[in-house]
Design a protein around this motif. Structure first.
Motif, PDB file in Angstrom:
ATOM      1  N   VAL A 214     -19.469 -19.833 -15.589  1.00  0.00           N
ATOM      2  CA  VAL A 214     -18.209 -20.050 -16.309  1.00  0.00           C
ATOM      3  C   VAL A 214     -17.410 -18.756 -16.405  1.00  0.00           C
ATOM      4  O   VAL A 214     -16.194 -18.739 -16.158  1.00  0.00           O
ATOM      5  CB  VAL A 214     -18.486 -20.636 -17.709  1.00  0.00           C
ATOM      6  N   VAL A 215     -18.058 -17.661 -16.767  1.00  0.00           N
ATOM      7  CA  VAL A 215     -17.338 -16.391 -16.902  1.00  0.00           C
ATOM      8  C   VAL A 215     -16.708 -15.991 -15.572  1.00  0.00           C
ATOM      9  O   VAL A 215     -15.526 -15.615 -15.511  1.00  0.00           O
ATOM     10  CB  VAL A 215     -18.273 -15.273 -17.417  1.00  0.00           C
ATOM     11  N   VAL A 216     -17.469 -16.116 -14.476  1.00  0.00           N
ATOM     12  CA  VAL A 216     -16.951 -15.689 -13.172  1.00  0.00           C
ATOM     13  C   VAL A 216     -15.832 -16.607 -12.700  1.00  0.00           C
ATOM     14  O   VAL A 216     -14.765 -16.146 -12.246  1.00  0.00           O
ATOM     15  CB  VAL A 216     -18.080 -15.628 -12.128  1.00  0.00           C
ATOM     16  N   MET A 217     -16.032 -17.938 -12.803  1.00  0.00           N
ATOM     17  CA  MET A 217     -15.002 -18.839 -12.279  1.00  0.00           C
ATOM     18  C   MET A 217     -13.734 -18.795 -13.118  1.00  0.00           C
ATOM     19  O   MET A 217     -12.620 -18.887 -12.572  1.00  0.00           O
ATOM     20  CB  MET A 217     -15.529 -20.268 -12.133  1.00  0.00           C
ATOM     21  N   MET A 218     -13.845 -18.622 -14.442  1.00  0.00           N
ATOM     22  CA  MET A 218     -12.643 -18.535 -15.263  1.00  0.00           C
ATOM     23  C   MET A 218     -11.924 -17.208 -15.080  1.00  0.00           C
ATOM     24  O   MET A 218     -10.694 -17.134 -15.199  1.00  0.00           O
ATOM     25  CB  MET A 218     -12.997 -18.764 -16.742  1.00  0.00           C
ATOM     26  N   THR A 219     -12.685 -16.148 -14.789  1.00  0.00           N
ATOM     27  CA  THR A 219     -12.036 -14.879 -14.460  1.00  0.00           C
ATOM     28  C   THR A 219     -11.191 -15.044 -13.207  1.00  0.00           C
ATOM     29  O   THR A 219     -10.041 -14.585 -13.146  1.00  0.00           O
ATOM     30  CB  THR A 219     -13.090 -13.774 -14.258  1.00  0.00           C
ATOM     31  N   GLY A 220     -11.740 -15.727 -12.196  1.00  0.00           N
ATOM     32  CA  GLY A 220     -10.964 -15.978 -10.986  1.00  0.00           C
ATOM     33  C   GLY A 220      -9.768 -16.874 -11.234  1.00  0.00           C
ATOM     34  O   GLY A 220      -8.645 -16.579 -10.793  1.00  0.00           O
ATOM     35  N   GLN A 221      -9.985 -17.953 -11.961  1.00  0.00           N
ATOM     36  CA  GLN A 221      -8.910 -18.897 -12.255  1.00  0.00           C
ATOM     37  C   GLN A 221      -7.756 -18.218 -12.986  1.00  0.00           C
ATOM     38  O   GLN A 221      -6.585 -18.353 -12.609  1.00  0.00           O
ATOM     39  CB  GLN A 221      -9.450 -20.057 -13.095  1.00  0.00           C
ATOM     40  N   PHE A 222      -8.070 -17.472 -14.042  1.00  0.00           N
ATOM     41  CA  PHE A 222      -7.001 -16.933 -14.880  1.00  0.00           C
ATOM     42  C   PHE A 222      -6.483 -15.585 -14.398  1.00  0.00           C
ATOM     43  O   PHE A 222      -5.447 -15.128 -14.888  1.00  0.00           O
ATOM     44  CB  PHE A 222      -7.459 -16.877 -16.335  1.00  0.00           C
ATOM     45  N   ALA A 223      -7.179 -14.956 -13.433  1.00  0.00           N
ATOM     46  CA  ALA A 223      -6.581 -13.791 -12.783  1.00  0.00           C
ATOM     47  C   ALA A 223      -5.276 -14.199 -12.117  1.00  0.00           C
ATOM     48  O   ALA A 223      -4.261 -13.495 -12.204  1.00  0.00           O
ATOM     49  CB  ALA A 223      -7.549 -13.201 -11.763  1.00  0.00           C
ATOM     50  N   LEU A 224      -5.283 -15.363 -11.468  1.00  0.00           N
ATOM     51  CA  LEU A 224      -4.077 -15.838 -10.779  1.00  0.00           C
ATOM     52  C   LEU A 224      -3.175 -16.646 -11.700  1.00  0.00           C
ATOM     53  O   LEU A 224      -1.951 -16.460 -11.698  1.00  0.00           O
ATOM     54  CB  LEU A 224      -4.472 -16.680  -9.565  1.00  0.00           C
ATOM     55  N   TYR A 225      -3.758 -17.533 -12.525  1.00  0.00           N
ATOM     56  CA  TYR A 225      -2.918 -18.413 -13.338  1.00  0.00           C
ATOM     57  C   TYR A 225      -2.110 -17.631 -14.378  1.00  0.00           C
ATOM     58  O   TYR A 225      -0.972 -17.989 -14.681  1.00  0.00           O
ATOM     59  CB  TYR A 225      -3.776 -19.468 -14.034  1.00  0.00           C
ATOM     60  N   THR A 226      -2.681 -16.564 -14.923  1.00  0.00           N
ATOM     61  CA  THR A 226      -1.956 -15.768 -15.911  1.00  0.00           C
ATOM     62  C   THR A 226      -0.652 -15.236 -15.330  1.00  0.00           C
ATOM     63  O   THR A 226       0.339 -15.088 -16.050  1.00  0.00           O
ATOM     64  CB  THR A 226      -2.828 -14.593 -16.397  1.00  0.00           C
ATOM     65  N   PHE A 227      -0.651 -14.952 -14.032  1.00  0.00           N
ATOM     66  CA  PHE A 227       0.530 -14.359 -13.387  1.00  0.00           C
ATOM     67  C   PHE A 227       1.155 -15.317 -12.385  1.00  0.00           C
ATOM     68  O   PHE A 227       1.780 -14.896 -11.406  1.00  0.00           O
ATOM     69  CB  PHE A 227       0.121 -13.048 -12.704  1.00  0.00           C
ATOM     70  N   ILE A 228       1.005 -16.617 -12.648  1.00  0.00           N
ATOM     71  CA  ILE A 228       1.519 -17.616 -11.725  1.00  0.00           C
ATOM     72  C   ILE A 228       3.042 -17.573 -11.633  1.00  0.00           C
ATOM     73  O   ILE A 228       3.624 -17.814 -10.568  1.00  0.00           O
ATOM     74  CB  ILE A 228       1.039 -19.042 -12.123  1.00  0.00           C
ATOM     75  N   THR A 229       3.727 -17.230 -12.727  1.00  0.00           N
ATOM     76  CA  THR A 229       5.190 -17.177 -12.678  1.00  0.00           C
ATOM     77  C   THR A 229       5.679 -16.101 -11.715  1.00  0.00           C
ATOM     78  O   THR A 229       6.515 -16.392 -10.843  1.00  0.00           O
ATOM     79  CB  THR A 229       5.774 -16.967 -14.085  1.00  0.00           C
ATOM     80  N   PRO A 230       5.212 -14.839 -11.819  1.00  0.00           N
ATOM     81  CA  PRO A 230       5.659 -13.863 -10.807  1.00  0.00           C
ATOM     82  C   PRO A 230       5.228 -14.226  -9.383  1.00  0.00           C
ATOM     83  O   PRO A 230       5.936 -13.915  -8.419  1.00  0.00           O
ATOM     84  CB  PRO A 230       5.017 -12.545 -11.258  1.00  0.00           C
ATOM     85  N   VAL A 231       4.089 -14.895  -9.226  1.00  0.00           N
ATOM     86  CA  VAL A 231       3.669 -15.342  -7.894  1.00  0.00           C
ATOM     87  C   VAL A 231       4.675 -16.339  -7.339  1.00  0.00           C
ATOM     88  O   VAL A 231       5.094 -16.260  -6.170  1.00  0.00           O
ATOM     89  CB  VAL A 231       2.260 -15.966  -7.948  1.00  0.00           C
ATOM     90  N   LEU A 232       5.095 -17.288  -8.161  1.00  0.00           N
ATOM     91  CA  LEU A 232       6.060 -18.294  -7.722  1.00  0.00           C
ATOM     92  C   LEU A 232       7.418 -17.669  -7.437  1.00  0.00           C
ATOM     93  O   LEU A 232       8.096 -18.036  -6.464  1.00  0.00           O
ATOM     94  CB  LEU A 232       6.186 -19.382  -8.781  1.00  0.00           C
ATOM     95  N   LEU A 233       7.831 -16.720  -8.262  1.00  0.00           N
ATOM     96  CA  LEU A 233       9.111 -16.051  -8.032  1.00  0.00           C
ATOM     97  C   LEU A 233       9.075 -15.278  -6.719  1.00  0.00           C
ATOM     98  O   LEU A 233      10.061 -15.266  -5.965  1.00  0.00           O
ATOM     99  CB  LEU A 233       9.427 -15.110  -9.202  1.00  0.00           C
ATOM    100  N   GLN A 234       7.958 -14.638  -6.416  1.00  0.00           N
ATOM    101  CA  GLN A 234       7.820 -13.914  -5.155  1.00  0.00           C
ATOM    102  C   GLN A 234       7.912 -14.860  -3.958  1.00  0.00           C
ATOM    103  O   GLN A 234       8.453 -14.513  -2.909  1.00  0.00           O
ATOM    104  CB  GLN A 234       6.492 -13.157  -5.113  1.00  0.00           C
ATOM    105  N   SER A 235       7.401 -16.081  -4.142  1.00  0.00           N
ATOM    106  CA  SER A 235       7.369 -17.025  -3.022  1.00  0.00           C
ATOM    107  C   SER A 235       8.739 -17.647  -2.751  1.00  0.00           C
ATOM    108  O   SER A 235       8.909 -18.339  -1.755  1.00  0.00           O
ATOM    109  CB  SER A 235       6.353 -18.131  -3.293  1.00  0.00           C
ATOM    110  N   GLY A 236       9.704 -17.430  -3.641  1.00  0.00           N
ATOM    111  CA  GLY A 236      11.035 -17.948  -3.396  1.00  0.00           C
ATOM    112  C   GLY A 236      11.592 -18.845  -4.478  1.00  0.00           C
ATOM    113  O   GLY A 236      12.741 -19.282  -4.396  1.00  0.00           O
TER     114      GLY A 236
END
Length: 389
Positions: A214-236
């Motif tokens: 759980v600790v490892v998979m949630m670290t992976g999940q929320f590493a990206l999800y926490t910054f999903i808005t800047p990721v989406l803005l970068q994509s266009g």
């Protein structure tokens, strides 16, 4: 206590309670500018209201459960719901930042204990062989809160003011407290001390494996999800349509939970492995796609669809790993889940210092792949091939 059918008032109340708890947690996210201007602080300071909440959950879940393990569950649940109501009233009426922070700390303390009590109830109310379905029902409330909580609070704040967002949450909480006093069955507290319960639960190798996963998979999940808005803005995506992508992700998560919750009781291991495998692919695709908004949106939807049932899978795995003390196991799971969320935000923030937002996908994929390996090697303990009944 007689077994209940799944869709009965007590279980539905627990699901709505889950919605309230998660909605309360994320409310400030959609209200950052409005709250910052009104309280005379920076937006980062309002962001700390979310961090402080999460920190209380991480550090208080296990000790609060230990201290309250002997208490009857029904009045404890009623008190926690009332506590959510009071904390949201404090936010609604706060005239300075320190009062707002006090309200958030109180809400975090309620959250720290709430899901231990809720999932303890769910395991006892579930029909035979349907514990996973009961967990999924509670998590449906959580999923709806994640999908619509931020957009709803943002709309309400812009329409009638940010304080009414917390005011509405307070009204829901107090109504649920009254409802719990009426419909929830009485359950006695445990005769075994909280410390002994914790020691016995953590002695189970299966639970320890679930905790690591759980600790490892949630670290992976929320590493990206926490910054999903800047990721989406970068994509266009633009600031005006990024909310649509977030709503699509949340809606896909709800759909995934509805479609896949049946596997929680019958095929938990292969279903979780499939989710982690597809999520790994999605994270890599996001990292590699760069400026392709259409494809990025498609990947985000698939990601949401496969992640939607994951919290139900891992919660059921934890509760199945140590069945004697469900409240204590739920408290441990709540703490470790939030450790993963906090660690993920930290990993994502560090990746942003050395790469574009989409580059976080590489770290998220690597972590999710490690989690997949932990689950795959847990065929005997933690994630057995045959789902426990």
């Amino acid at each position: 206590m007689p077994q209940q059918k799944l869709l009965q008032p007590p279980m539905l109340l627990l699901a709505v309670g889950g919605f309230l708890a998660v909605a309360t947690e994320v409310l400030p996210i959609g209200l950052l500018p409005l709250m910052a201007e009104d309280l005379g602080v920076t937006e980062s300071s309002i962001g700390l209201l979310v961090s402080a909440y999460a920190a209380v959950v991480v550090f208080a879940s296990i000790p609060l459960n230990a201290w309250t393990s002997a208490l009857p569950r029904k009045p404890l649940l009623v008190g926690l719901l009332a506590g959510y109501g009071i904390s949201n009233v404090v936010l609604c009426l706060a005239q300075d930042y320190s009062i707002a922070l006090t309200g958030r700390v109180l809400a975090g303390a309620c959250h720290a204990l709430f899901f231990a009590v809720v999932f303890g109830y769910a395991t006892r109310l579930a029909p035979p062989g349907r514990m996973g379905a009961a967990v999924a029902l509670v998590n449906a409330g959580n999923a709806v809160a994640i999908a619509v909580g931020v957009p709803m609070s943002t709309w309400l704040g812009a329409t009638v003011g940010w304080r009414w967002s917390f005011g509405c949450a307070a009204i829901i909480a107090l109504l649920l407290a009254v409802g719990a006093a009426v419909v929830m069955p009485a359950i006695r507290g445990s005769a075994v001390s909280g410390g002994t319960q914790l020691k016995e639960a953590l002695a189970e190798p299966a639970l320890r494996r679930v905790i690591v996963a759980v600790v490892v998979m949630m670290t992976g999940q929320f590493a990206l999800y926490t910054f999903i808005t800047p990721v989406l803005l970068q994509s266009g995506f633009t600031a005006t349509n990024v909310g649509f992508a977030l709503l699509a992700y949340g809606g896909a998560g709800i759909l995934g939970l509805l479609l896949c919750s049946r596997f929680t009781d019958t095929a938990l291991r292969p279903a979780l492995l499939l989710s982690l495998l597809v999520m790994t692919g999605c994270f890599l695709a996001i990292a590699l796609l760069g400026g392709a908004p259409g494809w990025t949106l498609a990947v985000v939807i698939v990601w949401g669809l496969l992640y939607g049932p994951v919290p139900s899978y891992v919660t059921t795995a934890a509760l199945s790993a140590s069945r004697d003390h469900p409240d204590t196991v739920a408290a441990v799971h709540n703490s470790t889940f939030n450790i993963g969320i906090s660690a993920g935000a930290l990993v994502g923030a560090q990746m942003l210092l050395v790469s574009d937002p989409s580059g976080i996908g590489f770290a998220a994929a690597a972590l999710t792949l490690v989690a997949l390996a932990v689950v795959f090697t847990g065929a005997r303990q933690g994630f057995p091939r045959k789902t426990p009944k």
